[in-house]
Design a protein around this motif. Structure first.
Motif, PDB file in Angstrom:
ATOM      1  N   ALA A  79       0.346   6.808  -3.469  1.00  0.00           N
ATOM      2  CA  ALA A  79       1.754   6.923  -3.939  1.00  0.00           C
ATOM      3  C   ALA A  79       2.520   5.961  -3.374  1.00  0.00           C
ATOM      4  N   THR A  80       2.877   5.151  -2.255  1.00  0.00           N
ATOM      5  CA  THR A  80       3.635   4.691  -1.905  1.00  0.00           C
ATOM      6  C   THR A  80       3.496   3.120  -2.284  1.00  0.00           C
ATOM      7  N   ASP A  81       2.122   2.475  -3.094  1.00  0.00           N
ATOM      8  CA  ASP A  81       2.294   1.693  -3.758  1.00  0.00           C
ATOM      9  C   ASP A  81       3.047   1.600  -5.512  1.00  0.00           C
ATOM     10  N   LEU A  82       2.703   3.118  -5.626  1.00  0.00           N
ATOM     11  CA  LEU A  82       3.342   3.253  -7.153  1.00  0.00           C
ATOM     12  C   LEU A  82       3.946   3.152  -7.035  1.00  0.00           C
ATOM     13  N   ALA A  83       5.329   3.503  -5.582  1.00  0.00           N
ATOM     14  CA  ALA A  83       6.583   3.655  -6.035  1.00  0.00           C
ATOM     15  C   ALA A  83       7.038   2.193  -6.018  1.00  0.00           C
ATOM     16  N   VAL A  84       6.797   1.230  -5.193  1.00  0.00           N
ATOM     17  CA  VAL A  84       6.589   0.153  -5.476  1.00  0.00           C
ATOM     18  C   VAL A  84       6.687  -0.915  -6.727  1.00  0.00           C
ATOM     19  N   THR A  85       5.699  -0.466  -6.956  1.00  0.00           N
ATOM     20  CA  THR A  85       5.341  -0.449  -8.670  1.00  0.00           C
ATOM     21  C   THR A  85       6.716  -0.637  -9.293  1.00  0.00           C
ATOM     22  N   LEU A  86       6.549   0.614  -9.578  1.00  0.00           N
ATOM     23  CA  LEU A  86       7.674   1.446 -10.805  1.00  0.00           C
ATOM     24  C   LEU A  86       8.903   0.976  -9.416  1.00  0.00           C
ATOM     25  N   GLN A  87       9.009   0.756  -9.248  1.00  0.00           N
ATOM     26  CA  GLN A  87      10.733  -0.278  -8.213  1.00  0.00           C
ATOM     27  C   GLN A  87      11.465   1.940  -8.316  1.00  0.00           C
ATOM     28  N   VAL A  88      10.604   2.425  -7.521  1.00  0.00           N
ATOM     29  CA  VAL A  88      11.462   4.336  -7.720  1.00  0.00           C
ATOM     30  C   VAL A  88      11.368   4.212  -5.766  1.00  0.00           C
ATOM     31  N   SER A  89      11.847   5.875  -5.541  1.00  0.00           N
ATOM     32  CA  SER A  89      12.161   5.596  -4.048  1.00  0.00           C
ATOM     33  C   SER A  89      11.086   7.237  -3.842  1.00  0.00           C
ATOM     34  N   ASN A  90      10.693   6.415  -2.652  1.00  0.00           N
ATOM     35  CA  ASN A  90       9.294   7.420  -2.634  1.00  0.00           C
ATOM     36  C   ASN A  90       9.550   9.045  -3.162  1.00  0.00           C
ATOM     37  N   GLY A  91      11.000   9.182  -2.584  1.00  0.00           N
ATOM     38  CA  GLY A  91      11.339  11.214  -2.965  1.00  0.00           C
ATOM     39  C   GLY A  91      11.093  10.737  -4.263  1.00  0.00           C
ATOM     40  N   ALA A  92      11.906  10.089  -5.086  1.00  0.00           N
ATOM     41  CA  ALA A  92      11.513  10.361  -7.085  1.00  0.00           C
ATOM     42  C   ALA A  92      10.800  10.523  -7.074  1.00  0.00           C
ATOM     43  N   LEU A  93       9.625  10.004  -6.723  1.00  0.00           N
ATOM     44  CA  LEU A  93       8.025   9.842  -7.069  1.00  0.00           C
ATOM     45  C   LEU A  93       7.509  11.080  -6.772  1.00  0.00           C
ATOM     46  N   SER A  94       7.330  11.799  -5.856  1.00  0.00           N
ATOM     47  CA  SER A  94       7.356  12.820  -5.452  1.00  0.00           C
ATOM     48  C   SER A  94       7.185  14.001  -6.220  1.00  0.00           C
ATOM     49  N   ALA A  95       8.733  13.794  -6.613  1.00  0.00           N
ATOM     50  CA  ALA A  95       9.040  15.104  -7.330  1.00  0.00           C
ATOM     51  C   ALA A  95       8.615  15.258  -8.770  1.00  0.00           C
ATOM     52  N   ARG A  96       8.498  14.210  -9.526  1.00  0.00           N
ATOM     53  CA  ARG A  96       7.190  13.650 -10.642  1.00  0.00           C
ATOM     54  C   ARG A  96       5.906  14.137 -10.459  1.00  0.00           C
ATOM     55  N   ILE A  97       5.593  13.335  -9.407  1.00  0.00           N
ATOM     56  CA  ILE A  97       4.009  13.685  -9.652  1.00  0.00           C
ATOM     57  C   ILE A  97       4.005  15.117  -9.243  1.00  0.00           C
ATOM     58  N   ALA A  98       4.447  15.824  -9.249  1.00  0.00           N
ATOM     59  CA  ALA A  98       4.535  17.116  -8.512  1.00  0.00           C
ATOM     60  C   ALA A  98       4.494  18.007 -10.051  1.00  0.00           C
ATOM     61  N   LYS A  99       5.935  17.365 -10.642  1.00  0.00           N
ATOM     62  CA  LYS A  99       5.975  18.225 -11.940  1.00  0.00           C
ATOM     63  C   LYS A  99       4.768  17.542 -12.667  1.00  0.00           C
ATOM     64  N   LEU A 100       4.017  16.518 -13.092  1.00  0.00           N
ATOM     65  CA  LEU A 100       2.309  15.709 -13.745  1.00  0.00           C
ATOM     66  C   LEU A 100       1.775  16.771 -13.315  1.00  0.00           C
ATOM     67  N   ALA A 101       1.217  16.688 -11.990  1.00  0.00           N
ATOM     68  CA  ALA A 101       0.101  17.316 -11.941  1.00  0.00           C
ATOM     69  C   ALA A 101       0.381  18.658 -11.565  1.00  0.00           C
ATOM     70  N   ASP A 102       1.243  19.582 -11.645  1.00  0.00           N
ATOM     71  CA  ASP A 102       1.731  20.673 -12.205  1.00  0.00           C
ATOM     72  C   ASP A 102       1.186  21.258 -13.405  1.00  0.00           C
ATOM     73  N   LYS A 103       1.748  20.471 -14.538  1.00  0.00           N
ATOM     74  CA  LYS A 103       0.537  20.031 -16.057  1.00  0.00           C
ATOM     75  C   LYS A 103      -0.342  19.661 -16.519  1.00  0.00           C
ATOM     76  N   GLY A 104      -0.672  19.339 -14.761  1.00  0.00           N
ATOM     77  CA  GLY A 104      -2.966  18.918 -15.360  1.00  0.00           C
ATOM     78  C   GLY A 104      -2.582  17.358 -15.438  1.00  0.00           C
ATOM     79  N   MET A 105      -1.511  16.874 -15.374  1.00  0.00           N
ATOM     80  CA  MET A 105      -1.549  15.243 -16.425  1.00  0.00           C
ATOM     81  C   MET A 105      -2.292  14.155 -15.475  1.00  0.00           C
TER      82      MET A 105
END
Length: 178
Positions: A79-105
């Protein structure tokens, strides 16, 4: 009274008028046209892609994250590598990851050798969603349609110039998250 510009030339003429105005104030306007056109095209592109992604129940940011995960890599992305790749904070990424995991993506798995970190992987449904959106972008995006209408030499030049600017600007943003 001046004649109204042709609709295809309106953005170019508006930028030229703004450039002339700010030059009269004594400001450096050498970068103005490139900056203004890039800003506006970026906004239109984001709107265009978000319109397509919304029909698939995702945002363009969701699609961007999932597209980064879809690429075959020698090692899974943390996840930390992905945050750097996408140029977003770890906090913003965590929320998006949780949402996509909940959707089964996507699924989160503990990272080997680091109990604090985890890796991310698309589910088969997530991979199919990325491919469906790619196909929709190819067929429906106004940006893609207009870029494809450019002569090949212009497309190659645009890719080279934007790639160069992206590489140069990247250092100011990507490393800020490390």
């Amino acid at each position: 009274m001046s004649k109204a510009p042709h609709p295809d030339q309106r953005p170019v003429e508006e930028v030229m008028a703004a450039r002339a105005f700010y030059a009269e104030l004594g400001l450096d306007v050498t970068y103005f046209s490139a900056l203004w056109h890039t800003f506006n095209i970026g906004h239109m592109l984001s709107t265009d892609l978000d319109r397509i992604c919304r029909r698939h129940d995702l945002s363009i940011a969701d699609f961007n994250l999932m597209g980064a995960l879809r690429i075959d890599r020698p090692l899974p992305l943390r996840a930390t590598d992905l945050a750097v790749t996408l140029q977003v904070s770890n906090g913003a990424l965590s929320a998006r990851i949780a949402k996509l995991a909940d959707k089964g993506m996507l699924v989160k798995s503990p990272a080997a050798g680091d109990r604090r970190a985890f890796t991310l992987e698309l589910t088969p449904d997530g991979a199919r969603k990325v491919e469906a959106i790619h196909a929709a972008i190819e067929g429906e995006s106004h940006f893609v349609h207009e870029v494809n209408r450019l002569p090949e030499d212009d497309r190659v030049a645009l890719e080279r110039i934007m790639g160069e600017l992206h590489s140069r600007l990247d250092r100011y943003f990507v490393h800020a998250h490390r």
